[in-house]
Write a protein that holds these residues in place. Structure first.
Motif, PDB file in Angstrom:
ATOM      1  N   ILE A  18      -7.059   0.205  -4.417  1.00  0.00           N
ATOM      2  CA  ILE A  18      -6.934  -0.591  -3.475  1.00  0.00           C
ATOM      3  C   ILE A  18      -7.380  -0.015  -1.843  1.00  0.00           C
ATOM      4  CG2 ILE A  18      -5.152  -2.132  -4.320  1.00  0.00           C
ATOM      5  CD1 ILE A  18      -3.053  -0.684  -2.811  1.00  0.00           C
ATOM      6  N   PHE A  20      -6.320   1.176   1.979  1.00  0.00           N
ATOM      7  CA  PHE A  20      -5.021   1.207   2.764  1.00  0.00           C
ATOM      8  C   PHE A  20      -5.449   0.315   3.972  1.00  0.00           C
ATOM      9  CE2 PHE A  20      -3.038   3.254   6.134  1.00  0.00           C
ATOM     10  CZ  PHE A  20      -1.753   3.584   5.770  1.00  0.00           C
ATOM     11  N   THR A  23      -5.104  -3.412   3.506  1.00  0.00           N
ATOM     12  CA  THR A  23      -3.836  -3.733   3.001  1.00  0.00           C
ATOM     13  C   THR A  23      -2.844  -3.417   4.184  1.00  0.00           C
ATOM     14  OG1 THR A  23      -4.292  -2.730   0.761  1.00  0.00           O
ATOM     15  CG2 THR A  23      -1.953  -3.332   1.255  1.00  0.00           C
ATOM     16  N   LEU A 175       7.452  -1.883  -6.219  1.00  0.00           N
ATOM     17  CA  LEU A 175       6.921  -3.115  -6.635  1.00  0.00           C
ATOM     18  C   LEU A 175       8.015  -3.838  -7.718  1.00  0.00           C
ATOM     19  CD1 LEU A 175       3.212  -2.125  -6.859  1.00  0.00           C
ATOM     20  CD2 LEU A 175       4.356  -3.223  -4.941  1.00  0.00           C
ATOM     21  N   ILE A 205      -0.088   4.593  -2.699  1.00  0.00           N
ATOM     22  CA  ILE A 205       1.272   3.901  -2.728  1.00  0.00           C
ATOM     23  C   ILE A 205       2.213   4.506  -1.855  1.00  0.00           C
ATOM     24  CG2 ILE A 205       3.116   2.884  -4.214  1.00  0.00           C
ATOM     25  CD1 ILE A 205       0.413   1.542  -4.561  1.00  0.00           C
ATOM     26  N   LEU A 208       1.622   3.845   1.852  1.00  0.00           N
ATOM     27  CA  LEU A 208       1.968   2.550   2.141  1.00  0.00           C
ATOM     28  C   LEU A 208       3.399   2.351   2.134  1.00  0.00           C
ATOM     29  CD1 LEU A 208      -0.456   0.556  -0.182  1.00  0.00           C
ATOM     30  CD2 LEU A 208      -0.275   0.291   2.348  1.00  0.00           C
ATOM     31  N   VAL A 237       4.748  -4.981   4.036  1.00  0.00           N
ATOM     32  CA  VAL A 237       3.866  -3.879   3.413  1.00  0.00           C
ATOM     33  C   VAL A 237       3.966  -4.173   1.801  1.00  0.00           C
ATOM     34  CG1 VAL A 237       3.669  -1.560   2.817  1.00  0.00           C
ATOM     35  CG2 VAL A 237       3.775  -2.547   5.336  1.00  0.00           C
ATOM     36  N   THR A 238       5.311  -4.466   1.302  1.00  0.00           N
ATOM     37  CA  THR A 238       5.271  -4.601  -0.217  1.00  0.00           C
ATOM     38  C   THR A 238       4.701  -5.792  -0.610  1.00  0.00           C
ATOM     39  OG1 THR A 238       7.640  -3.677   0.181  1.00  0.00           O
ATOM     40  CG2 THR A 238       7.136  -4.907  -2.081  1.00  0.00           C
ATOM     41  N   THR A 241       0.855  -5.094  -0.425  1.00  0.00           N
ATOM     42  CA  THR A 241       0.548  -4.203  -1.657  1.00  0.00           C
ATOM     43  C   THR A 241       0.447  -4.831  -2.905  1.00  0.00           C
ATOM     44  OG1 THR A 241       1.684  -2.245  -0.336  1.00  0.00           O
ATOM     45  CG2 THR A 241       1.210  -1.915  -2.384  1.00  0.00           C
ATOM     46  N   TYR A 242       1.470  -5.858  -3.072  1.00  0.00           N
ATOM     47  CA  TYR A 242       1.672  -6.331  -4.468  1.00  0.00           C
ATOM     48  C   TYR A 242       0.331  -7.155  -4.589  1.00  0.00           C
ATOM     49  CZ  TYR A 242       2.903  -9.457  -8.274  1.00  0.00           C
ATOM     50  OH  TYR A 242       3.014 -10.049  -9.365  1.00  0.00           O
ATOM     51  N   SER A 244      -2.598  -6.960  -3.324  1.00  0.00           N
ATOM     52  CA  SER A 244      -3.694  -6.279  -3.317  1.00  0.00           C
ATOM     53  C   SER A 244      -3.929  -5.879  -4.854  1.00  0.00           C
ATOM     54  CB  SER A 244      -3.435  -4.962  -2.403  1.00  0.00           C
ATOM     55  OG  SER A 244      -3.424  -5.401  -1.048  1.00  0.00           O
TER      56      SER A 244
END
Length: 265
Positions: A18, A20, A23, A175, A205, A208, A237-238, A241-242, A244
């Motif tokens: 992913i 950065f 995201t 996550l 991760i 992030l 952000v969580t 990220t998920y 993504s």
């Protein structure tokens, strides 16, 4: 569309990538949509909890409970082994009961991302079956482990190590909550899957994770009350990220790509 567990198996075998920047921008755009409303909810909730805690303290200890010397005395009081166990259990249960409320901010982020209406009731979406039981179990397990380790190390005078371990537990389960509410996994599966995903790309991760934490606490520099309106940044952000990593809908994936392309332009 592959199930979440199937995607986890693919990640376990092949890893994932992913970006950065994309995201982060996706998270920031989402945060701007929910910052004000979530800040007001946190303010009201904090006041209510503060009043309840104060009321319980006065009921149990008397009016002297609001005295600063009394509070300092409690902090310096040496707890027995049994009292420490009861304290760990009580704080862990309290954290578990709050887990669905925290998950409500992810639901709010999801509604904002899909341009759906959200309100105060959105925060209590996951206080019902089947989400509540899984979120409660997951949070209780993590809180018991984290609090027990911290208490054991603090009793040996190694406070910083206990704090560091608690942070790393939070990092490796970064996550876990979205895997329950969006991935439809049970508590144990969510913890295991989060561990797999994080360890497959730990540096990105972690970047992030730290960015979400710093973004959440930066509001403390705005007369402290600003933290009420930045605390939810970590939820954005969580969420970003998920999605993504796990694409539930193609349009979500496309929105991340479009943000990245606009940055290049």
């Amino acid at each position: 569309m592959k199930s979440t567990l199937d995607q986890i198996e693919d990640i376990k075998k092949n890893g994932y990538t992913i970006d950065f920047g994309s995201t982060f921008n996706y998270a920031f755009e989402n945060y701007k949509k929910i910052a004000l409303y979530s800040g007001l909810i946190i303010l009201v909730f904090s006041v209510i909890v503060g009043i309840l805690v104060m009321g319980l303290a006065v009921t149990y200890y008397g009016v002297g409970a609001i005295n600063r010397d009394f509070i300092q005395g409690l902090e310096n009081q040496k707890l027995s082994y049994l009292e420490q166990l009861l304290s760990i259990a009580a704080f862990s249960v309290f954290a578990a009961l709050l887990a669905p409320f925290g998950a409500g901010f992810l639901k709010m982020a999801d509604c904002a991302d899909k341009d759906e209406e959200f309100n105060v009731s959105t925060m209590f979406t996951y206080y019902k079956s089947p989400y509540f039981s899984q979120l409660f179990i997951m949070a209780l397990i993590l809180a018991l482990v984290s609090n027990a380790i911290s208490a054991a190390l603090e009793s040996q005078g190694i406070n910083l190590l206990g704090t560091a371990i608690s942070i790393f537990i939070s990092f490796f389960t970064f996550l876990a909550i979205p895997l329950v509410i969006f991935g439809k996994l049970n508590a144990i599966e969510a913890i295991k899957s989060s561990l797999i995903v994080v360890t497959k790309n730990p540096l990105l991760i972690f970047a992030l994770f730290i960015t979400g934490f710093i973004g959440s606490v930066i509001g403390i520099f705005a007369c402290c009350i600003g933290i009420l309106f930045t605390a939810v940044f970590n939820s954005s952000v969580t969420y970003a990220t998920y999605f993504s990593i796990f694409s539930e809908e193609e349009e979500i994936k496309d929105s991340i790509d479009s943000i990245g392309q606009s940055d290049l332009e």
